[in-house]
Scaffold this motif. Structure first.
Motif, PDB file in Angstrom:
ATOM      1  N   LYS A 194       0.828  -1.204   0.000  1.00 24.58           N
ATOM      2  CA  LYS A 194       0.000   0.000   0.000  1.00 24.58           C
ATOM      3  C   LYS A 194       0.864   1.257   0.000  1.00 24.58           C
ATOM      4  N   GLU A 195       2.017   1.183   0.678  1.00 31.82           N
ATOM      5  CA  GLU A 195       2.914   2.340   0.754  1.00 31.82           C
ATOM      6  C   GLU A 195       3.423   2.747  -0.623  1.00 31.82           C
ATOM      7  N   VAL A 196       3.604   1.779  -1.504  1.00 32.83           N
ATOM      8  CA  VAL A 196       4.066   2.066  -2.870  1.00 32.83           C
ATOM      9  C   VAL A 196       2.893   2.363  -3.788  1.00 32.83           C
ATOM     10  N   LEU A 197       1.820   1.575  -3.639  1.00 29.82           N
ATOM     11  CA  LEU A 197       0.686   1.672  -4.559  1.00 29.82           C
ATOM     12  C   LEU A 197      -0.011   3.032  -4.502  1.00 29.82           C
ATOM     13  N   LYS A 198       0.079   3.702  -3.360  1.00 29.42           N
ATOM     14  CA  LYS A 198      -0.610   4.997  -3.247  1.00 29.42           C
ATOM     15  C   LYS A 198      -0.045   6.043  -4.196  1.00 29.42           C
ATOM     16  N   TYR A 199       1.169   5.826  -4.697  1.00 28.29           N
ATOM     17  CA  TYR A 199       1.785   6.758  -5.641  1.00 28.29           C
ATOM     18  C   TYR A 199       1.585   6.331  -7.096  1.00 28.29           C
ATOM     19  N   VAL A 200       0.945   5.184  -7.303  1.00 35.66           N
ATOM     20  CA  VAL A 200       0.782   4.652  -8.657  1.00 35.66           C
ATOM     21  C   VAL A 200      -0.586   5.065  -9.196  1.00 35.66           C
ATOM     22  N   LEU A 241      11.409 -12.507 -18.741  1.00 35.25           N
ATOM     23  CA  LEU A 241      12.134 -13.725 -18.406  1.00 35.25           C
ATOM     24  C   LEU A 241      11.795 -14.227 -17.011  1.00 35.25           C
ATOM     25  N   LYS A 242      11.123 -13.395 -16.236  1.00 37.21           N
ATOM     26  CA  LYS A 242      10.762 -13.784 -14.879  1.00 37.21           C
ATOM     27  C   LYS A 242       9.479 -14.608 -14.881  1.00 37.21           C
ATOM     28  N   LYS A 243       9.194 -15.207 -13.729  1.00 38.20           N
ATOM     29  CA  LYS A 243       8.021 -16.054 -13.586  1.00 38.20           C
ATOM     30  C   LYS A 243       7.048 -15.433 -12.595  1.00 38.20           C
ATOM     31  N   MET A 244       5.836 -15.945 -12.590  1.00 35.04           N
ATOM     32  CA  MET A 244       4.868 -15.481 -11.603  1.00 35.04           C
ATOM     33  C   MET A 244       5.391 -15.797 -10.202  1.00 35.04           C
ATOM     34  N   GLY A 245       5.316 -14.830  -9.331  1.00 34.64           N
ATOM     35  CA  GLY A 245       5.860 -14.975  -7.990  1.00 34.64           C
ATOM     36  C   GLY A 245       7.225 -14.337  -7.836  1.00 34.64           C
ATOM     37  N   SER A 246       7.863 -13.993  -8.961  1.00 29.66           N
ATOM     38  CA  SER A 246       9.176 -13.342  -8.904  1.00 29.66           C
ATOM     39  C   SER A 246       9.037 -11.909  -8.404  1.00 29.66           C
ATOM     40  N   LYS A 247      10.082 -11.426  -7.772  1.00 29.59           N
ATOM     41  CA  LYS A 247      10.105 -10.043  -7.296  1.00 29.59           C
ATOM     42  C   LYS A 247      10.616  -9.105  -8.384  1.00 29.59           C
ATOM     43  N   VAL A 248      10.121  -7.878  -8.349  1.00 32.09           N
ATOM     44  CA  VAL A 248      10.618  -6.832  -9.230  1.00 32.09           C
ATOM     45  C   VAL A 248      10.835  -5.575  -8.400  1.00 32.09           C
ATOM     46  N   ASN A 249      11.847  -4.805  -8.744  1.00 33.98           N
ATOM     47  CA  ASN A 249      12.095  -3.535  -8.067  1.00 33.98           C
ATOM     48  C   ASN A 249      11.124  -2.479  -8.580  1.00 33.98           C
ATOM     49  N   LEU A 250      10.609  -1.679  -7.670  1.00 34.28           N
ATOM     50  CA  LEU A 250       9.663  -0.630  -8.036  1.00 34.28           C
ATOM     51  C   LEU A 250      10.163   0.724  -7.565  1.00 34.28           C
ATOM     52  N   GLU A 251      10.125   1.682  -8.451  1.00 34.45           N
ATOM     53  CA  GLU A 251      10.389   3.080  -8.081  1.00 34.45           C
ATOM     54  C   GLU A 251       9.299   3.937  -8.684  1.00 34.45           C
ATOM     55  N   VAL A 252       8.554   4.602  -7.835  1.00 30.38           N
ATOM     56  CA  VAL A 252       7.433   5.417  -8.299  1.00 30.38           C
ATOM     57  C   VAL A 252       7.922   6.773  -8.783  1.00 30.38           C
TER      58      VAL A 252
END
Length: 274
Positions: A194-200, A241-252
């Protein structure tokens, strides 16, 4: 020709250190990393005291380097291991980002701003340092020898601004929850805190593993957002190339943070009353 940086990395990268499972350090200075982050493949050492330094870390929003989110090439992890000073080094094979490289330059690795501490133009590789804090906040914990990573050099004043303003300061990680093709394009949905999504926001910018992308929709109840990769982009970045469940870095988009700061500080109200 190989070149090595003997001084402390520049402030652009948080001062950091980790080790992998093939190395051991006295248990007095180490403890296992949270199982959530796969301690079977990598172990962090966390000092009970903060590192002594005459330099203070810059404020999180201080811009020390800048990227566009336009990936220049995909590099390959050659080696992971402890460094002489007890930190953790990651050696990456690359070509494009080594053009005109200097020690201390900033390179975004999957969207994380890191400092070049060593490079070899003949072997086409460079080395960066990592730390527990970086591993806690980014998806780099999932990397291993052979992994591909997105690479981008910091922009110069004369560079074209093809993406959006990206600092290389990862706000958090997301989890890929679906990958669905439509024609030759690919829909990807990511779950975020939620802390990240509020900026998306829909049609807004977001950097995913350092790739500048346009958000299509935001699903607040699911705590997710999605985006689409065209065929060309799929060939140039690591996300497909990643799979479901893989992590990705996010920068808003940092503009959202500034707006929130101005509103919470009462700046708008002071303008209205003046």
């Amino acid at each position: 020709m190989a070149v090595t940086l003997s001084t402390t990395p520049q402030p652009c990268v948080r001062q950091i250190s980790i080790m992998n499972k093939f190395h051991s350090i006295s248990s007095k200075t180490l403890r296992s990393f949270d199982p959530l982050f796969k301690p079977s493949t990598q172990t962090l050492f966390l000092s009970s005291q903060k590192p002594k330094s005459h330099l203070q870390s810059p404020p999180r929003n201080t811009i020390r380097c800048l990227f566009t989110g336009i990936v220049e090439e995909m590099g390959q992890i050659k080696q992971l291991g402890t460094s002489q000073n007890g930190g953790f080094d990651m050696k990456i094979g690359a070509k494009t980002v080594l053009e005109g490289v200097h020690l201390g330059d900033s390179i975004a690795v999957n969207g994380t701003c890191l400092t070049v501490t060593e490079f070899d133009t003949q072997l086409s590789d460079f080395t960066v340092g990592l730390s527990p804090e970086t591993l806690r906040k980014t998806s780099l914990i999932e990397l291993e020898a052979g992994s591909l990573v997105n690479l981008e050099r910091a922009v110069q004043p004369t560079s074209r601004m093809g993406g959006h303003f990206v600092q290389g300061h990862v706000d958090g990680t997301g989890e890929i929850v679906s990958m669905e093709p439509e024609g030759d394009s690919l829909w990807i949905k990511v779950r975020a805190s939620k802390e990240v999504l509020k900026y998306v926001v829909p049609k807004g910018f977001i950097a995913v593993d350092g790739t500048s992308l346009t958000v299509v929709d935001v699903f607040d109840k699911e705590e997710c957002f999605n985006f689409m990769l065209v065929a060309y982009t799929q060939q140039k970045v690591v996300i497909p190339l990643k799979k479901m469940g893989s992590k990705v870095n996010l920068e808003v988009d940092i503009l959202g943070k500034y707006v929130e700061r101005l509103l919470s500080s009462g700046f708008v109200e002071s303008i209205k009353s003046s």
